[in-house]
Enzyme design. Structure first.
Site, short mmCIF file in Angstrom:
data_model
loop_
_atom_site.label_atom_id
_atom_site.label_comp_id
_atom_site.label_asym_id
_atom_site.label_seq_id
_atom_site.Cartn_x
_atom_site.Cartn_y
_atom_site.Cartn_z
N GLY A 1 2.86 11.86 -8.73
CA GLY A 1 1.71 11.25 -8.05
C GLY A 1 1.59 11.68 -6.59
N ASN B 1 4.53 9.24 -16.45
CA ASN B 1 3.77 9.30 -17.70
C ASN B 1 2.43 10.02 -17.52
N ASP C 1 6.74 6.94 -20.54
CA ASP C 1 6.24 5.72 -19.91
C ASP C 1 7.41 4.77 -19.64
N LYS D 1 -2.26 1.47 -9.17
CA LYS D 1 -2.46 1.07 -7.77
C LYS D 1 -3.90 0.78 -7.36
N SER E 1 3.81 -2.54 -0.20
CA SER E 1 2.53 -2.29 0.43
C SER E 1 2.23 -3.35 1.48
N THR F 1 -0.34 -4.71 1.65
CA THR F 1 -1.20 -5.66 0.95
C THR F 1 -0.49 -7.00 0.75
N TYR G 1 -3.08 -6.43 -8.48
CA TYR G 1 -2.26 -5.33 -7.97
C TYR G 1 -1.35 -5.82 -6.84
N LYS H 1 3.03 -6.37 -6.42
CA LYS H 1 3.95 -5.94 -5.35
C LYS H 1 4.76 -7.12 -4.82
N ASN I 1 -11.57 5.00 -4.67
CA ASN I 1 -11.73 3.68 -4.05
C ASN I 1 -11.44 3.76 -2.56
N ASN I 2 -10.54 4.66 -2.20
CA ASN I 2 -10.03 4.71 -0.83
C ASN I 2 -10.95 5.53 0.08
N ASP J 1 -11.71 -7.50 1.19
CA ASP J 1 -11.20 -6.63 2.25
C ASP J 1 -10.65 -7.44 3.42
P1 NAD Z 1 -0.22 7.63 -7.73
O1 NAD Z 1 -1.05 6.98 -8.78
O2 NAD Z 1 -0.68 8.94 -7.20
O3 NAD Z 1 1.28 7.80 -8.24
C1 NAD Z 1 1.89 6.91 -9.13
C2 NAD Z 1 2.49 7.72 -10.26
O4 NAD Z 1 3.14 6.84 -11.17
C3 NAD Z 1 1.43 8.49 -11.05
O5 NAD Z 1 1.81 9.85 -11.16
C4 NAD Z 1 1.42 7.81 -12.42
O6 NAD Z 1 1.13 8.72 -13.47
C5 NAD Z 1 2.84 7.24 -12.49
N1 NAD Z 1 2.99 6.05 -13.33
C6 NAD Z 1 2.26 4.90 -13.30
N2 NAD Z 1 2.71 4.04 -14.23
C7 NAD Z 1 3.75 4.64 -14.86
C8 NAD Z 1 4.62 4.26 -15.93
N3 NAD Z 1 4.48 3.09 -16.54
N4 NAD Z 1 5.58 5.14 -16.32
C9 NAD Z 1 5.71 6.34 -15.72
N5 NAD Z 1 4.91 6.76 -14.72
C10 NAD Z 1 3.94 5.92 -14.29
O7 NAD Z 1 -0.04 6.58 -6.54
P2 NAD Z 1 0.55 6.77 -5.09
O8 NAD Z 1 -0.56 6.60 -4.12
O9 NAD Z 1 1.40 7.97 -5.03
O10 NAD Z 1 1.43 5.45 -4.99
C11 NAD Z 1 2.83 5.47 -5.22
C12 NAD Z 1 3.37 4.07 -5.04
O11 NAD Z 1 3.08 3.62 -3.72
C13 NAD Z 1 2.78 3.02 -5.98
O12 NAD Z 1 3.80 2.12 -6.31
C14 NAD Z 1 1.73 2.34 -5.11
O13 NAD Z 1 1.49 1.04 -5.54
C15 NAD Z 1 2.43 2.37 -3.77
N6 NAD Z 1 1.49 2.28 -2.64
C16 NAD Z 1 0.47 3.18 -2.53
C17 NAD Z 1 -0.43 3.09 -1.47
C18 NAD Z 1 -1.60 4.04 -1.35
O14 NAD Z 1 -2.53 3.71 -0.63
N7 NAD Z 1 -1.59 5.20 -2.00
C19 NAD Z 1 -0.23 2.10 -0.49
C20 NAD Z 1 0.84 1.22 -0.62
C21 NAD Z 1 1.69 1.32 -1.71
C1 WQD Z 2 -9.93 1.41 4.12
C2 WQD Z 2 -11.13 0.90 4.89
C3 WQD Z 2 -12.71 -0.34 3.56
C4 WQD Z 2 -13.98 2.95 1.02
C5 WQD Z 2 -6.10 -0.24 -0.22
C6 WQD Z 2 -5.35 -1.28 -0.99
C7 WQD Z 2 -4.00 -1.50 -0.40
C8 WQD Z 2 -3.24 -0.18 -0.23
C9 WQD Z 2 -4.07 0.86 0.45
C10 WQD Z 2 -1.82 0.15 -2.12
C11 WQD Z 2 -11.54 -0.53 4.51
C12 WQD Z 2 -13.33 0.93 4.10
C13 WQD Z 2 -13.35 2.21 2.00
C14 WQD Z 2 -15.37 3.21 1.15
C15 WQD Z 2 -15.37 1.98 3.22
N1 WQD Z 2 -2.89 0.39 -1.48
N2 WQD Z 2 -14.03 1.72 3.07
N3 WQD Z 2 -16.01 2.71 2.25
O1 WQD Z 2 -8.62 -1.39 1.39
O2 WQD Z 2 -7.11 -0.86 3.35
O3 WQD Z 2 -6.23 -0.71 1.11
O4 WQD Z 2 -5.34 0.97 -0.19
O5 WQD Z 2 -0.97 -0.65 -1.92
O6 WQD Z 2 -3.33 -2.34 -1.25
O7 WQD Z 2 -6.09 -2.49 -0.94
O8 WQD Z 2 -7.84 1.00 1.85
O9 WQD Z 2 -8.92 3.20 1.82
O10 WQD Z 2 -9.79 1.38 0.28
O11 WQD Z 2 -10.18 1.18 2.73
O12 WQD Z 2 -16.00 1.55 4.18
O13 WQD Z 2 -16.01 3.85 0.30
O14 WQD Z 2 -12.26 1.72 4.57
O15 WQD Z 2 -13.64 -1.38 3.60
O16 WQD Z 2 -11.96 -1.15 5.68
P1 WQD Z 2 -7.53 -0.60 1.96
P2 WQD Z 2 -9.19 1.75 1.58
#
Ligand code: NAD
Ligand code: WQD
Length: 342
Positions: free
Chosen positions: A12, A34, A60, A87, A127, A129, A152, A156, A200-201, A300
């Site tokens: 990922g 997976n 998985d 996520k 996170s 979050t 979600y 965590k 989404n991000n 948000d």
């Molecule tokens: P990602 O989706 O790119 O990576 C997660 C990976 O886990 C993927 O490759 C997916 O295929 C694999 N996976 C999911 N469920 C599985 C399962 N049951 N068995 C095996 N593999 C599985 O996400 P990411 O952004 O790299 O996030 C990594 C971690 O960091 C996650 O735990 C996420 O919740 C956490 N996190 C991410 C963010 C963010 O904004 N990206 C922020 C805070 C925390």
């Molecule tokens: C950032 C800012 C939006 C999209 C999420 C999860 C959090 C963590 C990180 C995993 C916000 C604004 C966004 C768009 C926008 N993930 N925005 N238009 O919401 O801080 O956090 O990802 O743990 O749990 O909730 O990140 O990148 O979605 O948004 O205006 O099309 O951008 O409102 O202020 P967020 P985000």
């Protein structure tokens, strides 16, 4: 001999960047994924960066028997970094049971496998979050955990509690890393974020809009209590974040932990508004972004940024890259993806 690290979710976004940093720091990496949100082509891309293709198990982690078999087979692992999870906050509101099942069962199976193998070093992806909208900023690791808005976020919080209990009862050594908003990509532009479908991000939405995949970016709300009215986050470069995992892992392997269970925020300590992120993007990409202000996105948080003292002073890690470097690498990654797909 190289020490072997299991990286779950290593195909990922954050996982793949961490695999690169681990390999460059001299660790051997085994990935379990997976591919539910990633592609196995990332393994070749990692090899292009480091010269080493990580070993890969495709299964998985919610499959308890398969996970046990894995731990029996790979019996010389020194530490585990558990990234694997679903996520997407919005999706978790629609598919709550799937999120609980995936994120909690996979953690329990990993913990069981570790116990079976006598393995007790775990780095866990948490996170910011878990804090919700904190009462005071910057948010410290001691801030209260607020009721989660999404399933979600709840997974965590539950995962953190499970790890805390297992650590106090069973001797597990763990470091919980609470990431703020990871963005950007590796400077080689060979790995980066690969959102499936509509992102989404914020940052992938910006780069996809700029490259013409999306028509416009909707800015969710400009009536927040912030200087320009748009919401504020602590964006952190994914490579800085990846490096923190190597530091955390070494801390455990070298028995430098002060407590069996430690928690660190991983952020820069600086908050930027949505409009500031857009401006930074426009500056580095030298183009205007098509965006429009719309209403707030439900759930948000208004503003959040990290207290970084503990990570800086105790963990000995500091985020180095600024917002321009983050946006530039995100844009280079989007351009590289376009080239790859054309
Ligand atoms: P990602 O989706 O790119 O990576 C997660 C990976 O886990 C993927 O490759 C997916 O295929 C694999 N996976 C999911 N469920 C599985 C399962 N049951 N068995 C095996 N593999 C599985 O996400 P990411 O952004 O790299 O996030 C990594 C971690 O960091 C996650 O735990 C996420 O919740 C956490 N996190 C991410 C963010 C963010 O904004 N990206 C922020 C805070 C925390
Ligand atoms: C950032 C800012 C939006 C999209 C999420 C999860 C959090 C963590 C990180 C995993 C916000 C604004 C966004 C768009 C926008 N993930 N925005 N238009 O919401 O801080 O956090 O990802 O743990 O749990 O909730 O990140 O990148 O979605 O948004 O205006 O099309 O951008 O409102 O202020 P967020 P985000």
């Amino acid at each position: 001999m190289k020490r072997k690290i299991l990286v779950t979710g290593g195909a990922g976004y954050i996982g793949s960047h961490t695999v690169v940093e681990l390999q460059e720091a001299g660790f051997e990496v085994v990935i379990v994924d997976n591919l539910s949100n990633s592609y196995d082509s990332v393994l070749d891309n990692i090899k292009e960066i480091t010269g080493i293709k990580p070993r890969f198990y495709h299964f998985d982690l919610t499959d308890a028997e398969r996970t046990k078999d894995f731990f029996a087979e790979e019996n010389d692992i020194a530490g585990v970094i558990h990234f694997a999870a679903l996520k997407a906050v919005g999706e978790s509101m629609q598919k709550s049971v799937l999120y609980y099942k995936n994120n909690i069962f996979s953690l329990l199976n990993v913990l069981e496998g570790m116990k079976m193998s006598g393995l007790d070093n775990l780095v866990f992806s948490s996170s910011c979050t878990v804090y919700g909208q904190p009462d005071t900023l910057p948010v410290t690791e001691q801030a209260p955990i607020k009721k989660a808005y999404s399933p979600y976020g709840h997974t965590k919080q539950i995962a953190e509690e499970i790890i805390q209990n297992v650590s106090s009862l069973d001797g597990l050594h763990a470091i919980l890393l609470r990431y703020f908003n990871p963005i950007g990509a590796h400077p080689s532009a060979k790995i980066g974020e690969l959102p499936l479908g509509v992102p989404n991000n914020l940052v992938p939405f910006i780069t996809q809009t700029a490259i013409g995949i999306r028509e416009e970016l909707k800015v969710f709300g400009n009536d927040y209590d912030t200087p320009d009215g748009t919401a504020i986050r602590d964006y952190i470069h994914v490579v800085d974040l990846a490096k923190a995992h190597v530091v955390a892992l070494r801390r455990m392997l070298e028995n430098k932990q002060k407590e069996k269970l430690e928690v660190f925020n991983l952020g820069t300590g600086n908050g930027f508004s949505v409009l500031e992120v857009i401006q930074a993007f426009e500056k580095v990409s030298k183009q205007k972004l098509n965006y429009r202000i719309v209403g707030r996105r439900p759930g948000d948080t208004e503003k959040v940024w990290a207290a970084t003292k503990l990570a800086n002073e105790e963990l000995g890690w500091k985020a180095r890259k600024n917002l321009f470097e983050m946006m530039e690498s995100a844009w280079n990654w989007e351009l590289a993806l376009k080239k790859r797909n054309s």
